[in-house]
Structures are given as structure tokens and as C-alpha cells.
Design an enzyme around this catalytic site. Sequence first.
Site, mmCIF file in Angstrom:
data_model
loop_
_atom_site.group_PDB
_atom_site.id
_atom_site.type_symbol
_atom_site.label_atom_id
_atom_site.label_comp_id
_atom_site.label_asym_id
_atom_site.label_seq_id
_atom_site.Cartn_x
_atom_site.Cartn_y
_atom_site.Cartn_z
ATOM 1 N N ARG A 11 0.801 -1.231 0.000
ATOM 2 C CA ARG A 11 0.000 0.000 0.000
ATOM 3 C C ARG A 11 0.829 1.274 0.000
ATOM 4 O O ARG A 11 0.396 2.289 -0.509
ATOM 5 C CB ARG A 11 -0.934 0.012 1.213
ATOM 6 C CG ARG A 11 -1.808 -1.217 1.363
ATOM 7 C CD ARG A 11 -2.633 -1.518 0.142
ATOM 8 N NE ARG A 11 -3.559 -2.632 0.401
ATOM 9 C CZ ARG A 11 -4.140 -3.349 -0.539
ATOM 10 N NH1 ARG A 11 -3.891 -3.086 -1.814
ATOM 11 N NH2 ARG A 11 -4.969 -4.329 -0.222
ATOM 12 N N HIS A 59 -12.845 -11.566 -3.474
ATOM 13 C CA HIS A 59 -13.255 -10.160 -3.413
ATOM 14 C C HIS A 59 -14.528 -9.950 -4.241
ATOM 15 O O HIS A 59 -15.329 -9.062 -3.946
ATOM 16 C CB HIS A 59 -12.162 -9.241 -3.964
ATOM 17 C CG HIS A 59 -10.931 -9.193 -3.135
ATOM 18 N ND1 HIS A 59 -9.927 -10.128 -3.237
ATOM 19 C CD2 HIS A 59 -10.538 -8.324 -2.175
ATOM 20 C CE1 HIS A 59 -8.955 -9.824 -2.377
ATOM 21 N NE2 HIS A 59 -9.304 -8.741 -1.723
ATOM 22 N N ASP A 106 -11.014 -12.270 7.173
ATOM 23 C CA ASP A 106 -10.769 -11.451 5.992
ATOM 24 C C ASP A 106 -11.866 -10.386 5.972
ATOM 25 O O ASP A 106 -12.810 -10.419 6.767
ATOM 26 C CB ASP A 106 -10.772 -12.316 4.726
ATOM 27 C CG ASP A 106 -9.908 -11.734 3.621
ATOM 28 O OD1 ASP A 106 -9.600 -10.518 3.673
ATOM 29 O OD2 ASP A 106 -9.536 -12.475 2.692
#
Length: 328
Positions: free
Chosen positions: A71, A180, A250
Amino acid sequence: MNFAPIMMDVAATQLSTSEKTQLAKASIGGVILFSRNFESIEQIKALITSIRSVKPALLIAVDHEGGRVQRFKEGFTHLPAMAKLGDVYDRDPDLALEQATACGYVLAHELLSIGVDFSFTPVLDVDYSQSSVIGDRAFHSNPKTITALAGALIGGMHQAGMKCVGKHFPGHGFVAADSHLDLPIDERSMTELMSDMLPFKELAYQGLDAVMPAHVIYPQVDENPAGFSKKWIKQILREQLGFSGVVFSDDLSMQGAFFIKDINDRVRVSLDSGCDMVLICNHPEMVTEVIDQDWGLNEKLQSMQGNREYKSDKISYLQHLEAIKNLL
């Protein structure tokens, strides 16, 4: 110290007034940072300071694996995808282990220096060359090689004073679907899944501090996704594999978590199944729905604090950086 079990995110490079109010709530125990929260090292330090000014003990985490999942970029070493270490291991195992240790140290050193407690790393999934979401995030296709390399990386993180999180238990590498965006289903038997679980089993006794279960259903073992399954977390991970560390869910806003429709039910089932802390990311409205409920406290989460009194060891850092220069 007991920690609240919800980890939320924040929207930008500075805290909003509403986020400060949320962070002060009794149910919030951590914050996960993303690329949108980062402009520079000085700015991210200021953001972390402002977060801790609201609640000093909050756990602050980030996905900082290297490769395409890192990130923070400017001012940080852009670490290689872990598959590069696997490639080196095939040619020179000793060199690869040295480099894995160095990657772990550099990763931890740079994050601790800005006040981050831990990274959600390493990926322990087996590379079956069919999962786009895992891909080169995995060390290797051989579970024993994964165990060796991940163990070395964890050792480097520990040297610097940072805990680790192995993911995605019991293994996300076999399924093509991305959790996702979808709810993957892995039809393999428990016997077949044992090879994927080998790194978790071995590292449970070699420094693995925390585990993140996959938003994947393994119907031959249980009808629930692993992160919502008492069988996977309490019976298999804890009792059979002997893992005694922290379990993080998660992200409960991922499509793979929509197995349970209501976010309050998702949090409740995840915690009841054995998760110690649950993540809710990129959907502040979901955080708003659950934030005022009493989700209890968890003493085990204190173990994930990084070295809050971190003093930079410049010599060791430069030595480890030199060890991985040909990977960067």
C-alpha cells in the site's frame, strides 16, 4: 489489556470528525490503512499519530506483502513479489532463505518506523497457477518450500519486532474465483487439502503469530466458508493443527462474505466461529451498522502490538537491504 474486536478503515489522508467519533467507540480495536491513506512518510506518520490520539492502544495494520500488494510506495522499499523468492530457492535455497529473512526485516523495519503495528503477511497459499488473485503473491507450488521461505521471512519480521499474519487458511490457491468478487468453492477432499495446510501446520510451532481464514467454501469439509466455520477454525486450525495465536477474519465486505447477508450476523458468526478480530473495509455504512453493539473484548489481541518503542537499527537495516538489492 483487552482489545475490541472490530478493525475499520478510514477514508483519506486525514481523519474526519465522524471517524474520530467512530474510533473512540468501545467496539473498535484496530484500523487498517490503504493506499488512499498514503501521500508521504511524514503525512502517514501524522495520520497514525492522530489515530492514536483518539485511542492510543488501537492496532494499526496494512497489507504490505511486496509485489502488487504493497500500500505504501514512495519512500518505502518496493519489495518483490514472493514468487521471486521461490524462483531463487529453486536455484539456491540458502540464498533464497537469506533474502526472505532480509525481506521480512526490511518490511518490518520500515513499517515500525512510522508506527504501524503489523502487516497482513505472509501469504501461505500454494501456487497452482490458476488463481489470479493469488498468483505471484504465493512463494511457490511446493508447500515445503513455502514453509521454509515463509518461516525465514517471519524470522526477519520478528528480528525487527513485528508480528505476522499467515493467510488464507486452509488455502486459496486452488480456486480460480476471486473472493473479493465471488464466493469460491473448492471441491477437494480433506485429504487433498492437507498439503495446502502444511505451511500453517508447520509454522504454528515456528513463530506464526496470527492466521486469516479464506472466504472460500470447502463443501467436503463444511458447508460454511472457512472464516465462518467453527469446524475450520476451532476444530481443525486450533485443535488438530495446534495453532494458539490470533485469528483475523478477511474483510467482511468482500463478496465472499455475502454468504451471510446482514453485516451484524456476519460479525456475530465470524466471532462465534473463532475469529478474534473482524475486518470491515471500504464500506463505512457497514461499520456504522455494527459499531454501537457490544461485541466483547479480547485479551489475545494485545499480542499483535508492534514494538512501540522501536529504535531504528540503521546498520542491520542497510545490511538486509543489501541482501535483497538484486531482487528489487
